[in-house]
Design an enzyme around this catalytic site. Sequence first.
Site, PDB file in Angstrom:
ATOM      1  N   LYS A 113       0.858  -1.192   0.000  1.00 53.16           N
ATOM      2  CA  LYS A 113       0.000   0.000   0.000  1.00 53.16           C
ATOM      3  C   LYS A 113       0.887   1.232   0.000  1.00 53.16           C
ATOM      4  O   LYS A 113       2.012   1.202   0.520  1.00 53.16           O
ATOM      5  CB  LYS A 113      -0.908   0.021   1.234  1.00 53.16           C
ATOM      6  N   VAL A 163     -16.767   3.214  -5.376  1.00 55.98           N
ATOM      7  CA  VAL A 163     -17.141   1.967  -4.700  1.00 55.98           C
ATOM      8  C   VAL A 163     -18.641   1.938  -4.437  1.00 55.98           C
ATOM      9  O   VAL A 163     -19.328   0.957  -4.744  1.00 55.98           O
ATOM     10  CB  VAL A 163     -16.353   1.798  -3.387  1.00 55.98           C
ATOM     11  N   ALA A 164     -19.168   3.024  -3.857  1.00 52.50           N
ATOM     12  CA  ALA A 164     -20.605   3.103  -3.575  1.00 52.50           C
ATOM     13  C   ALA A 164     -21.407   3.056  -4.873  1.00 52.50           C
ATOM     14  O   ALA A 164     -22.469   2.415  -4.939  1.00 52.50           O
ATOM     15  CB  ALA A 164     -20.910   4.378  -2.800  1.00 52.50           C
TER      16      ALA A 164
END
Length: 445
Positions: free
Chosen positions: A124, A239-240
């Site tokens: 990450k 994402v939503a």
Amino acid sequence: MNIEKIMSSLEAKHPGESEYLQAVKEVLLSIEDIYNQHPEFEKSKIIERLVEPDRIFTFRVTWVDDKGEVQTNLGYRVQFNNAIGPYKGGIRFHASVNLSILKFLGFEQTFKNALTTLPMGGGKGGSDFSPRGKSDAEIMRFCQAFMLELWRHLGPDMDVPAGDIGVGGREVGYMFGMYKKLTREFTGTFTGKGLEFGGSLIRPEATGFGGLYFVNQMLQTKGIDIKGKTVAISGFGNVAWGAATKATELGAKVVTISGPDGYIYDPNGISGEKIDYMLELRASGNDIVAPYADEFPGSTFVAGKRPWEVKADIALPCATQNELNGEDAKNLIDNNVLCVGEISNMGCTPEAIDLFIEHKTMYAPGKAVNAGGVATSGLEMSQNAMHLSWSAAEVDEKLHSIMHGIHAQCVKYGTEPDGYINYVKGANIAGFMKVAHAMMGQGII
């Protein structure tokens, strides 16, 4: 395994890194029993090696804003574990970014990537730079300055970044362009690229799509049909949007979205042009959802609150870590929620997770539910390596198959004597066993 001893050691070495320590403890509690059945793991100190990143790069990013003033930010890349493949994980640009958050995300990514069965390790990266309020030229200059330092640590068989919060297709494009110029190579070193230069179809919506495929599998274990069920979603970004799109396609009704300013409740359902409007809200750069209520009569904006007080059959955190706490969990349980699926990373607090498990509420963690994003990134890597492009239908079919496989692994390792499926335990054990065996097979390195 002495969890208390391990955690005490980590807390002494990494004081104040609450997100990272929380993530490690959750995994250790889940895998304790099966770890103790493998003395060879203890002999090789698998846990001690696994909870610390292979390496961390921290660097200064210096760039010039539109006023001609010099700005500095911190950049990071955490290369956590590459036992099963090159480091793989997104880059996040947000003011809240710090080493603790990136280590937690890299640690989670290691197990999430293992669950996909694709050859990807965990990593990450990111910066405390926030694209919000910045011009396109400023964002480009920052991305290029960021890559001037990071490029030397990346490669298609070494470390393959992608997007995350604050990093979409535009930012990935700018970083990939700079990487290509510096290396003089066109390789699959980034995923989430534009379709014109090696990107994969359905990548932007893949995390949300995969989340709904997983949640649908959860419901089917109880013989429940998702059609007609109400869905509470948090967030309003990619994402939503992907989750709302697929939920609607499967016949469910999405009734909430949310932002930092509060949440929208739309009893008529968020579908069609309303889902498209979510992208307009995100593209505005204002980071608010209140305008939705002005645009669509019949909907309500609730300021300063989260959507978990709304009665819904399915709850899907899609925004950020620890966004659903114990009080929120109680509200959902009292409202007889059927299923909670974390599409955000570590979206629920430990207290919330404990309550869901205590009440035998179907709950699954982000490392399983949101693995569709990185799975499709892995599929993009495959397409780049073979120098070809699959159709949207082909990618979606492979994504559906991967999510079905992840669910099956969770059921295999997480089913308890009373029949309740502990998805946290199942996901952690399945991911851990693959990584641990890979580490064992490669010796003490």
